[in-house]
Design a protein around this motif. Structure first.
Motif, PDB file in Angstrom:
ATOM      1  N   VAL A  66      -3.509 -12.624  -4.781  1.00  0.00           N
ATOM      2  CA  VAL A  66      -2.237 -11.939  -4.639  1.00  0.00           C
ATOM      3  C   VAL A  66      -1.414 -12.783  -3.674  1.00  0.00           C
ATOM      4  O   VAL A  66      -1.964 -13.418  -2.761  1.00  0.00           O
ATOM      5  CB  VAL A  66      -2.421 -10.481  -4.145  1.00  0.00           C
ATOM      6  N   LEU A  67      -0.119 -12.818  -3.892  1.00  0.00           N
ATOM      7  CA  LEU A  67       0.760 -13.656  -3.081  1.00  0.00           C
ATOM      8  C   LEU A  67       1.548 -12.813  -2.093  1.00  0.00           C
ATOM      9  O   LEU A  67       2.226 -11.861  -2.476  1.00  0.00           O
ATOM     10  CB  LEU A  67       1.722 -14.431  -3.997  1.00  0.00           C
ATOM     11  N   ASN A  68       1.433 -13.154  -0.817  1.00  0.00           N
ATOM     12  CA  ASN A  68       2.253 -12.543   0.221  1.00  0.00           C
ATOM     13  C   ASN A  68       3.453 -13.466   0.419  1.00  0.00           C
ATOM     14  O   ASN A  68       3.371 -14.464   1.135  1.00  0.00           O
ATOM     15  CB  ASN A  68       1.470 -12.377   1.525  1.00  0.00           C
ATOM     16  N   LYS A  69       4.548 -13.144  -0.233  1.00  0.00           N
ATOM     17  CA  LYS A  69       5.745 -13.997  -0.189  1.00  0.00           C
ATOM     18  C   LYS A  69       6.407 -13.984   1.186  1.00  0.00           C
ATOM     19  O   LYS A  69       7.155 -14.892   1.517  1.00  0.00           O
ATOM     20  CB  LYS A  69       6.747 -13.547  -1.245  1.00  0.00           C
ATOM     21  N   ASN A  70       6.141 -12.969   1.959  1.00  0.00           N
ATOM     22  CA  ASN A  70       6.776 -12.829   3.270  1.00  0.00           C
ATOM     23  C   ASN A  70       5.798 -13.169   4.403  1.00  0.00           C
ATOM     24  O   ASN A  70       5.865 -12.604   5.488  1.00  0.00           O
ATOM     25  CB  ASN A  70       7.313 -11.395   3.419  1.00  0.00           C
TER      26      ASN A  70
ATOM     27  N   SER B 128       2.019  -9.726   9.019  1.00  0.00           N
ATOM     28  CA  SER B 128       0.738  -9.893   9.704  1.00  0.00           C
ATOM     29  C   SER B 128      -0.380  -9.825   8.674  1.00  0.00           C
ATOM     30  O   SER B 128      -0.146  -9.609   7.490  1.00  0.00           O
ATOM     31  CB  SER B 128       0.553  -8.778  10.731  1.00  0.00           C
ATOM     32  N   ASN B 129      -1.605  -9.986   9.151  1.00  0.00           N
ATOM     33  CA  ASN B 129      -2.763  -9.825   8.278  1.00  0.00           C
ATOM     34  C   ASN B 129      -2.815  -8.432   7.662  1.00  0.00           C
ATOM     35  O   ASN B 129      -3.340  -8.257   6.563  1.00  0.00           O
ATOM     36  CB  ASN B 129      -4.063 -10.076   9.055  1.00  0.00           C
TER      37      ASN B 129
ATOM     38  N   LEU C  91      -3.432  -7.564   3.839  1.00  0.00           N
ATOM     39  CA  LEU C  91      -4.508  -6.665   3.446  1.00  0.00           C
ATOM     40  C   LEU C  91      -3.980  -5.535   2.559  1.00  0.00           C
ATOM     41  O   LEU C  91      -4.593  -5.166   1.557  1.00  0.00           O
ATOM     42  CB  LEU C  91      -5.193  -6.097   4.685  1.00  0.00           C
ATOM     43  N   PHE C  92      -2.818  -4.994   2.915  1.00  0.00           N
ATOM     44  CA  PHE C  92      -2.192  -3.962   2.089  1.00  0.00           C
ATOM     45  C   PHE C  92      -1.956  -4.480   0.669  1.00  0.00           C
ATOM     46  O   PHE C  92      -2.251  -3.791  -0.313  1.00  0.00           O
ATOM     47  CB  PHE C  92      -0.863  -3.504   2.709  1.00  0.00           C
ATOM     48  N   LEU C  93      -1.446  -5.690   0.548  1.00  0.00           N
ATOM     49  CA  LEU C  93      -1.191  -6.273  -0.775  1.00  0.00           C
ATOM     50  C   LEU C  93      -2.488  -6.433  -1.568  1.00  0.00           C
ATOM     51  O   LEU C  93      -2.516  -6.218  -2.782  1.00  0.00           O
ATOM     52  CB  LEU C  93      -0.485  -7.622  -0.628  1.00  0.00           C
ATOM     53  N   ALA C  94      -3.557  -6.806  -0.880  1.00  0.00           N
ATOM     54  CA  ALA C  94      -4.852  -6.962  -1.544  1.00  0.00           C
ATOM     55  C   ALA C  94      -5.332  -5.624  -2.083  1.00  0.00           C
ATOM     56  O   ALA C  94      -5.716  -5.514  -3.257  1.00  0.00           O
ATOM     57  CB  ALA C  94      -5.872  -7.551  -0.577  1.00  0.00           C
TER      58      ALA C  94
ATOM     59  N   GLU D  45      -3.595  -2.978  -2.683  1.00  0.00           N
ATOM     60  CA  GLU D  45      -2.664  -2.528  -3.718  1.00  0.00           C
ATOM     61  C   GLU D  45      -3.037  -3.137  -5.076  1.00  0.00           C
ATOM     62  O   GLU D  45      -3.084  -2.444  -6.090  1.00  0.00           O
ATOM     63  CB  GLU D  45      -1.240  -2.922  -3.318  1.00  0.00           C
ATOM     64  N   ARG D  46      -3.337  -4.415  -5.086  1.00  0.00           N
ATOM     65  CA  ARG D  46      -3.711  -5.070  -6.354  1.00  0.00           C
ATOM     66  C   ARG D  46      -5.047  -4.526  -6.864  1.00  0.00           C
ATOM     67  O   ARG D  46      -5.199  -4.245  -8.047  1.00  0.00           O
ATOM     68  CB  ARG D  46      -3.806  -6.587  -6.157  1.00  0.00           C
ATOM     69  N   ILE D  47      -6.011  -4.401  -5.979  1.00  0.00           N
ATOM     70  CA  ILE D  47      -7.334  -3.895  -6.387  1.00  0.00           C
ATOM     71  C   ILE D  47      -7.219  -2.488  -6.966  1.00  0.00           C
ATOM     72  O   ILE D  47      -7.792  -2.193  -8.021  1.00  0.00           O
ATOM     73  CB  ILE D  47      -8.313  -3.916  -5.193  1.00  0.00           C
ATOM     74  N   LEU D  48      -6.468  -1.615  -6.305  1.00  0.00           N
ATOM     75  CA  LEU D  48      -6.371  -0.226  -6.740  1.00  0.00           C
ATOM     76  C   LEU D  48      -5.480  -0.059  -7.972  1.00  0.00           C
ATOM     77  O   LEU D  48      -5.824   0.677  -8.892  1.00  0.00           O
ATOM     78  CB  LEU D  48      -5.862   0.652  -5.594  1.00  0.00           C
ATOM     79  N   ASN D  49      -4.346  -0.749  -8.000  1.00  0.00           N
ATOM     80  CA  ASN D  49      -3.425  -0.590  -9.129  1.00  0.00           C
ATOM     81  C   ASN D  49      -3.950  -1.217 -10.411  1.00  0.00           C
ATOM     82  O   ASN D  49      -3.725  -0.695 -11.498  1.00  0.00           O
ATOM     83  CB  ASN D  49      -2.051  -1.180  -8.798  1.00  0.00           C
ATOM     84  N   GLU D  50      -4.611  -2.340 -10.287  1.00  0.00           N
ATOM     85  CA  GLU D  50      -5.082  -3.040 -11.478  1.00  0.00           C
ATOM     86  C   GLU D  50      -6.560  -2.791 -11.773  1.00  0.00           C
ATOM     87  O   GLU D  50      -7.064  -3.252 -12.793  1.00  0.00           O
ATOM     88  CB  GLU D  50      -4.812  -4.540 -11.331  1.00  0.00           C
ATOM     89  N   GLU D  51      -7.222  -2.087 -10.856  1.00  0.00           N
ATOM     90  CA  GLU D  51      -8.645  -1.772 -11.014  1.00  0.00           C
ATOM     91  C   GLU D  51      -9.457  -3.009 -11.389  1.00  0.00           C
ATOM     92  O   GLU D  51     -10.287  -2.982 -12.295  1.00  0.00           O
ATOM     93  CB  GLU D  51      -8.831  -0.653 -12.043  1.00  0.00           C
ATOM     94  N   ILE D  52      -9.232  -4.108 -10.660  1.00  0.00           N
ATOM     95  CA  ILE D  52      -9.920  -5.365 -10.975  1.00  0.00           C
ATOM     96  C   ILE D  52     -11.343  -5.404 -10.429  1.00  0.00           C
ATOM     97  O   ILE D  52     -12.162  -6.156 -10.932  1.00  0.00           O
ATOM     98  CB  ILE D  52      -9.118  -6.590 -10.484  1.00  0.00           C
ATOM     99  N   PHE D  53     -11.621  -4.606  -9.399  1.00  0.00           N
ATOM    100  CA  PHE D  53     -12.951  -4.537  -8.818  1.00  0.00           C
ATOM    101  C   PHE D  53     -13.277  -3.077  -8.509  1.00  0.00           C
ATOM    102  O   PHE D  53     -12.381  -2.257  -8.375  1.00  0.00           O
ATOM    103  CB  PHE D  53     -13.050  -5.349  -7.521  1.00  0.00           C
ATOM    104  N   ASP D  54     -14.548  -2.783  -8.347  1.00  0.00           N
ATOM    105  CA  ASP D  54     -14.991  -1.427  -8.012  1.00  0.00           C
ATOM    106  C   ASP D  54     -14.915  -1.240  -6.494  1.00  0.00           C
ATOM    107  O   ASP D  54     -15.760  -1.731  -5.753  1.00  0.00           O
ATOM    108  CB  ASP D  54     -16.418  -1.200  -8.513  1.00  0.00           C
ATOM    109  N   ILE D  55     -13.914  -0.518  -6.055  1.00  0.00           N
ATOM    110  CA  ILE D  55     -13.671  -0.303  -4.626  1.00  0.00           C
ATOM    111  C   ILE D  55     -14.814   0.464  -3.963  1.00  0.00           C
ATOM    112  O   ILE D  55     -15.023   0.383  -2.759  1.00  0.00           O
ATOM    113  CB  ILE D  55     -12.310   0.407  -4.411  1.00  0.00           C
ATOM    114  N   ASN D  56     -15.590   1.197  -4.733  1.00  0.00           N
ATOM    115  CA  ASN D  56     -16.683   1.992  -4.175  1.00  0.00           C
ATOM    116  C   ASN D  56     -17.871   1.150  -3.728  1.00  0.00           C
ATOM    117  O   ASN D  56     -18.771   1.659  -3.069  1.00  0.00           O
ATOM    118  CB  ASN D  56     -17.134   3.044  -5.190  1.00  0.00           C
TER     119      ASN D  56
END
Length: 148
Positions: free
Chosen positions: A76-80, A85-86, A90-93, A95-106
């Motif tokens: 994921v790209l943090n353009k800003n 800050s980190n 982390l929020f962007l990461a 967000e991508r994991i939860l919105n796109e369900e690319i990995f099992d967060i559990n």
């Protein structure tokens, strides 16, 4: 377990410690054992069967992606990145994991910075320890953030 590698920043503190003759781009590309730091860290995780890896990139992200040739990692790209800050990375990461369900967060999350350096054995032992903690039923928070 999901591995989130924070690699968006410039690494200004690191840059100040390098010799003036060193050609600096970004901390993700600093060579460690003749390999860019970010590639070395990812390879270490892959060697111990940790494959759910998400990078958060920013500064010189195109140069960082080039070290992976045609096998681009999930990122994921943090353009800003210059102002963020980190925590924003982390929020962007997440967000991508939860919105796109690319990995099992559990399965739990390990957050690590790209300039973290481990021996292969130390990283493997560390991951085993974290996995052991994550498997405990009384642990509700399944997020671990390394500190240098």
């Amino acid at each position: 377990m999901i591995i989130i590698i924070l690699a968006a920043g410039k690494g200004n503190r690191l840059k100040k410690t390098l010799p003036k003759s060193f050609s600096y781009k970004t901390k993700s590309l600093i060579p460690i054992k003749n390999e860019p730091a970010i590639k070395r860290l990812i390879n270490q995780f892959l060697e111990i069967k940790q494959r759910d890896i998400l990078l958060v990139l920013g500064h010189h992200h195109k140069s960082v992606l080039k070290v992976f040739n045609d096998r681009k990692p999930v990122f994921v790209l943090n353009k800003n990145y210059e102002k963020d800050s980190n925590l924003r990375s982390l929020f962007l990461a997440f967000e991508r994991i939860l919105n796109e369900e690319i990995f099992d967060i559990n399965k739990g999350v390990l957050i690590i910075e790209t300039d973290s350096v481990f021996s292969n054995e130390s990283l493997e032992n560390f991951v085993k320890h974290i996995e052991g903690l994550l498997s405990l039923e009384q642990i509700n928070n399944k997020i671990c953030w390394t500190a240098k």
